[in-house]
Every structure is written in C-alpha cells, then in structure tokens.
Design an enzyme around this catalytic site. Structure first.
Site, PDB file in Angstrom:
ATOM      1  N   CYS A 321       0.786  -1.238   0.000  1.00 11.80           N
ATOM      2  CA  CYS A 321       0.000   0.000   0.000  1.00 11.80           C
ATOM      3  C   CYS A 321       0.819   1.289   0.000  1.00 11.80           C
ATOM      4  O   CYS A 321       0.491   2.219  -0.755  1.00 11.80           O
ATOM      5  CB  CYS A 321      -1.024  -0.021   1.132  1.00 11.80           C
ATOM      6  N   ASP A 370      -3.132  -7.905  -4.973  1.00 17.56           N
ATOM      7  CA  ASP A 370      -3.394  -6.677  -4.233  1.00 17.56           C
ATOM      8  C   ASP A 370      -3.892  -5.589  -5.172  1.00 17.56           C
ATOM      9  O   ASP A 370      -3.544  -5.555  -6.354  1.00 17.56           O
ATOM     10  CB  ASP A 370      -2.095  -6.223  -3.560  1.00 17.56           C
ATOM     11  N   HIS A 503      -8.216  -0.548   0.283  1.00 19.88           N
ATOM     12  CA  HIS A 503      -7.293  -1.673   0.154  1.00 19.88           C
ATOM     13  C   HIS A 503      -8.143  -2.905  -0.136  1.00 19.88           C
ATOM     14  O   HIS A 503      -9.068  -3.200   0.626  1.00 19.88           O
ATOM     15  CB  HIS A 503      -6.532  -1.924   1.455  1.00 19.88           C
TER      16      HIS A 503
END
Length: 631
Positions: A321, A370, A503
């Site tokens: 992130c 991700d 996220h």
C-alpha cells in the site's frame, strides 16, 4: 435444565453467578451454538488440566483456552519424565470422563494477586506464579474451582462438569509450545482436543478431519509434483513446472478479470527505506514482522539511528500500500481522474514465527493479488458494490458457491479520529447494504475490535467442499494512510482533498489460495486450471507415432499435454496418472491409430468414450477454456 449460562447486558456469565443489579437478561442454551460451544470447550480445557495433574503429579499448568473447534492446554511435564506423547491421550480421556461423571460444580472466586502468587509458589507452579506476578495491581482476579482443583480464569463456565457430554470430545494431538510463545523460554507440551455439544457433532467433525487429511495440499502437491518446501528457505515455496503452470493459469485469469474491471497494473520495489515505513505507520505497528536489510552501513546499533538520519536501513515490503500511494502522488490528480484502480501481483515478505509456518497456508514470501482504489467519498459505495460483484464472479468461476461477509470494526490500538472511524465503518455498512449482501444468506456479521490499525475492513470467508471456512478476500476503507503520506487530489472547488483509499484483495495471496484450491478440489482442478490437461498413453508400441501426432494436435489447440509411451501395461498407466490427478487420459492402440480415434478416460470414471481425433480436440478445447473466455 436447558440453561448453560446467562447473558447479562450482552455479556455471557455463569448461570450460578448472582445478579448485581437491574440488567437485561437472556439465557444461553444449546440452541445458541456459538456461545454454547465456547463454554463447552472452556470447561473441557479445565477438566483436561485436572485429569493430567491427577495422572501425572508434579505437572505444571500454564494456559488453556478454547479454540475455533476445540481446546488445548500447555503443560510443563514432571521433571522425572519427558514430554507427553499421544500414547498418554487415552488415559487422559478416561480420567476426563471420570471427572465429568463426578459432576463437580464450577465455583467462581475472587482472589488477591498476593494470595494467587503464594498459592502457586506453595504448589511449585512457577509458571502460574510468574503470570500472577505480571498481572496489574488492583485488577479483579478470579479463579474457578472444580472440587479441589483450580486455575486462574476469567470465565465464564457452565454450572458443573456434569453438563459436558462424556462422548462428545476427543484429544487429538500433542505438540511442543514455548512458554508465552517465546522460543527463548521453556518448551512445554501442548495437548489439543476437540469438543462438541453431542456425539453426532463430534463424529461429523472427525469425519471432516479424515476428509481434510485426504485433501492435504502438501500430500497432493507432492503426488502431483506441484511444489516443495525445505529448511534452506523456510516459509518460501519451490514451485515445480507443473505447479507454476497452475499459478500462471490463475494469474492470467485474474489479470483478464482486472483488465475488464478497469484496473491499471503496476510494479513496485521490494526494498524501501525504513523512514518510509515509519511515515506510513507500519514501522511502529509491524516492525517485528518485517525483514530489515542494512544499506551498507556498519555498526548500526538500533533503529533510532536510522530514523534520526544517522544511518540507513531498508526493509523488504510486507505489503504494497505505501508504494501505491507514492505512485498516486506522481503528478497532480483531479477529481475527474478518480476512481483510480491500481493493481499489483506484489511479492511481499513477513517474518512469521517458525511454529506458525504451514505448507502454502502460512509462508514468509508470498504474492498478493493486491489493489488499491483511490476514490472520493461520494464514489465509495459504488466502488464497494463493483468490488463485491467482481469478487462474486471470481469465486464462482473458481468453484466456490458460498461465502460469508464480516465487518471487522475498530481495534483498541489504532490511528485516526473517532469521527473518521465512525464514517469509515458506516460507509462499509451502507455499501454492503446497497449490494443486498447484509443478510443471513451471506452470513453477515460485525466483529468488534478486529479491524486493521488504520481502517475497518470487510472480510470474505469462503466455504470449501467439506464445509471449512477460509478468510480470503478483504476490503478496507482507509483515510489514515492518504493523510500520513500526503496523498491529495484537486476537487471541483479547486481545493486539495484527501482521497479515500480502498485496500482490497480477492484471493488474498496466491500461495494460500492455491493451497485452498488444491484441498477444495482434492487436486482435481477444473480443466482450465489443471497443470496437465491430458496424457496420451499407448497400449502397444505400434501406436507410438500416432500418440505423438495426437499430442501435437492437442498442443496446437492450446492444451497442456504429455505422452506416455513407456512399455508398461495400460492399467498401470491408468493408476499412475489417476494418482497424479490427470483429468483426461487418451488411450491409443493399433485400432485407434488405424481409425484415427482416441479412447478418453475421465478422471474418476470407470468407462471410456471413443471419439474421432478432431471431435476429441474440439471437446477438450471447449472444456479447457477459462470461464471468463467462454462465449
């Protein structure tokens, strides 16, 4: 008689504990299965500890909690014998049944810390004395007694040992465990058991465990030659060619799904400066799980020198992130640019404890599917809805028809204001409600205290073929990281605004999800994922040239094919390829070579289907087409 405990103002308490004032009361019975099972398992842990100390005097007790499907207790065995073994379990089980038959009441008592320390010291319970001494002054300390045996415990418990079903538990294994989870401390013996409300539930659970053992991804991975692990790279996977074919097929499928959903794929560095991790907040919250690499700076004594600028440290990224925020910050972003959906199949490293490593399910090096979505507050509900729809399609394509959604709420230690958490949590509630998934059909539940330190999160729990649940997908609503890393966009009013950062992951990690897939399908992957989609096997050597031509035709059609031209009987070849979970065995002999046909044996089927070669190629090609490309 049905009451096992009471719920007072929402808190479960002993049924024998007196009222302390006006309160909302409800009774906990076996119909309240979650609460009832936790009570049963907690009681069984205490009964097991008493049984062990009765059978093996001078054994010391430490901790004994209930778990998701049972209970355990950690023991320091008597000094005159070695660790406990599984040969000790039948005798312990028998003694537990005797304790249950005595129907001893569970009695709650409040003790002072000094009295507890003295009690444990007098009995030679050095571990318990150490733990009692570490408890804070002024805290109400309780013990639970059953007959003469007692232990420190917050409770609650049922009324007596006789409330336990003597045929609804089983001790399952013995393992090692360090005192207080620290490998520098003494090694203890952990005895683990499973406990249920009835023998029927126990039998169903044991049957599931037997089936799970058959589906163990480590065993199947070896039989199919997919991967291996070894001590020289603890927590990292050696993918063999066949295993990596499955990986590549899954990755290609995910990439196509993400491309169609409007994600832009990026690639970010493995190593980043420790100061970057400090700024993001991960250094303070996650430092012990990170692999740190000196940047050619000798004699670095501690992290303070690094963070003050006197020395340099790099850290392998445990997550992607912060790097995605840094990409977002390149150039000025306008509200017109949002939402920005940034995806990465990012390789990450986390320093998991040795004892926690488990096959593909818990590793130190892993690849996440991700992504981070940067949105305005007004766009959040639509983006969450789109994510849920995408996740739903992907899970169904991979063979999972059932999953539950949980909302993990603010933890005790967290960043951000209460107002931010209020907004973030409510936004996720509203978004799931907008999708129609906040219902019992989706197992909707809120989990207090289980969010990340920077954001609440939605958790998506898959149910596999034998009823186990796996938490895979997540979605978190984060306003903390954009603030800490100074991410902004220019709004319609010409002013700078902070984006909301979502996220999200669907698979979680490729390693763990592939382990789940192996066990869910018992190695019998859907044809589009199978590492070897067909083997062409000969009955006689006269068919070798024809078999080679059949395989070539299948490969030209895009299928993953092998040939088996060995001078072995066909029944031997069938057994061997069945063990390797090859979905299609194309058997050819002299007749097939003359007629231009193949005899297809499907995995798990006793019969065979004879088709012309062109028809067989067409049929197998259609079956092997990934679901997102069908039609």
């Amino acid at each position: 008689k049905a009451a096992l405990a009471a719920r007072i103002d929402g808190q479960v308490r002993d049924i024998t504990r007196p009222f302390e004032g006006d309160a909302q009361l409800s009774l906990v019975t076996a119909r309240d299965e979650a609460d009832a099972l936790e009570l049963v398992r907690h009681d069984l842990a205490h009964v097991m500890a008493e049984a062990v100390q009765h059978l093996f005097p001078a054994t010391q007790i430490t901790f004994g909690p209930a778990t998701a499907d049972g209970f355990y207790y950690d023991f320091a065995p008597p000094p005159d014998r070695g660790p406990f073994t599984e040969e000790d379990l039948p005798a312990i089980e028998a003694e537990m049944r005797a304790i249950i038959a005595r129907d001893e009441p569970f009695v709650r008592e409040v003790w002072s810390r000094r009295a507890l320390i003295d009690r444990w010291s007098e009995q030679g319970e050095t571990f318990k004395a150490e733990w009692a001494a570490a408890l804070p002054d002024g805290e109400e300390l309780t013990i639970y007694r059953q007959g003469e045996w007692l232990d420190m415990c917050r409770g609650p418990h049922m009324a007596s040992t006789g409330k336990l079903a003597p045929d609804a538990f089983k001790l399952t294994r013995v393992s090692g465990a360090y005192w207080r989870g620290d490998q520098k401390n003494a090694m203890l013996s952990r005895i683990t058991g499973t406990g249920w409300l009835s023998k029927k539930q126990l039998d169903a659970h044991l049957t599931m465990l037997e089936e799970a053992a058959k589906r163990d991804h480590r065993r199947i991975g070896q039989e199919m030659d997919l991967f291996h692990l070894q001590p020289e790279a603890q927590g990292s996977v050696f993918w063999h060619p066949k295993g990596y074919l499955v990986w590549r097929a899954l990755e290609a499928y995910m990439r196509r799904r993400l491309d169609a959903a409007g994600y832009a794929e990026v690639k970010t560095p493995q190593l980043m400066d420790a100061r970057q991790w400090e700024q993001s907040g991960h250094w303070g919250k996650y430092r012990e799980n990170m692999f740190v690499v000196p940047d050619e700076v000798p004699n670095v004594e501690d992290d303070r020198a690094v963070l003050s600028g006197e020395a340099d440290l790099m850290a392998l990224k445990p997550m992607n992130c912060p790097a995605h925020v840094l990409i977002f910050r390149q150039g000025i972003k306008s509200y017109r640019d949002l939402p920005i959906r940034m995806a990465e199949f990012g390789c990450c490293h986390r320093n998991e404890a040795h004892g926690a490593l488990h096959g593909l399910m818990r590793v130190r090096q892993f690849t996440q599917d991700d992504a981070h979505i940067f949105v305005t507050q007004e766009q959040l509900v639509d983006e969450v809805r789109a994510f849920c729809d995408l996740l739903d399609v992907i899970y169904k394509d991979l063979g999972f028809d059932s999953y539950a959604i949980k909302l993990a709420l603010r933890p005790e230690k967290r960043f951000g204001s209460e107002e931010m958490w209020d907004w973030s949590e409510q936004s996720l509630r509203d978004a799931v409600a907008a999708t129609g998934r906040d219902t019992p059909a989706f197992g909707w539940e809120e989990l207090p205290g289980e969010g990340a330190f920077y954001a609440p999160k939605l958790e998506f729990h898959l149910t596999d073929a034998i009823g186990r649940t796996w938490q895979c997908g997540t979605l978190q609503t984060d306003t903390v990281l954009p603030e800490r890393l100074d991410a902004s966009y220019v709004g319609e009013d010409g002013q700078r605004h902070r984006p909301v950062m979502l996220h999200r992951a669907i698979l979680g990690t490729f390693e763990r999800f592939l382990g789940i897939l192996i066990e869910h399908h018992a190695g019998r992957f859907p044809l589009w994922l199978a590492p070897v989609q067909a083997v062409v096997a000969t009955i006689v050597s006269d068919a070798d040239d024809y078999a080679t031509g059949v395989a070539a035709g299948l490969r030209r059609a895009g299928l993953r094919v092998e040939t088996d031209l060995r001078n072995e009987k066909i029944n031997y070849k069938v057994r061997e390829h069945s063990l390797a979970k090859v979905p299609n065995l194309l058997v050819v002999g002299k007749r097939e070579a003359e007629e231009g046909t193949v005899a297809i044996r499907r995995l798990g089927s006793q019969g065979q289907e004879v088709l012309g070669l062109a028809a067989a190629i067409e049929a197998l090609t259609a079956e092997a087409t990934p679901p997102d490309l069908v039609g």
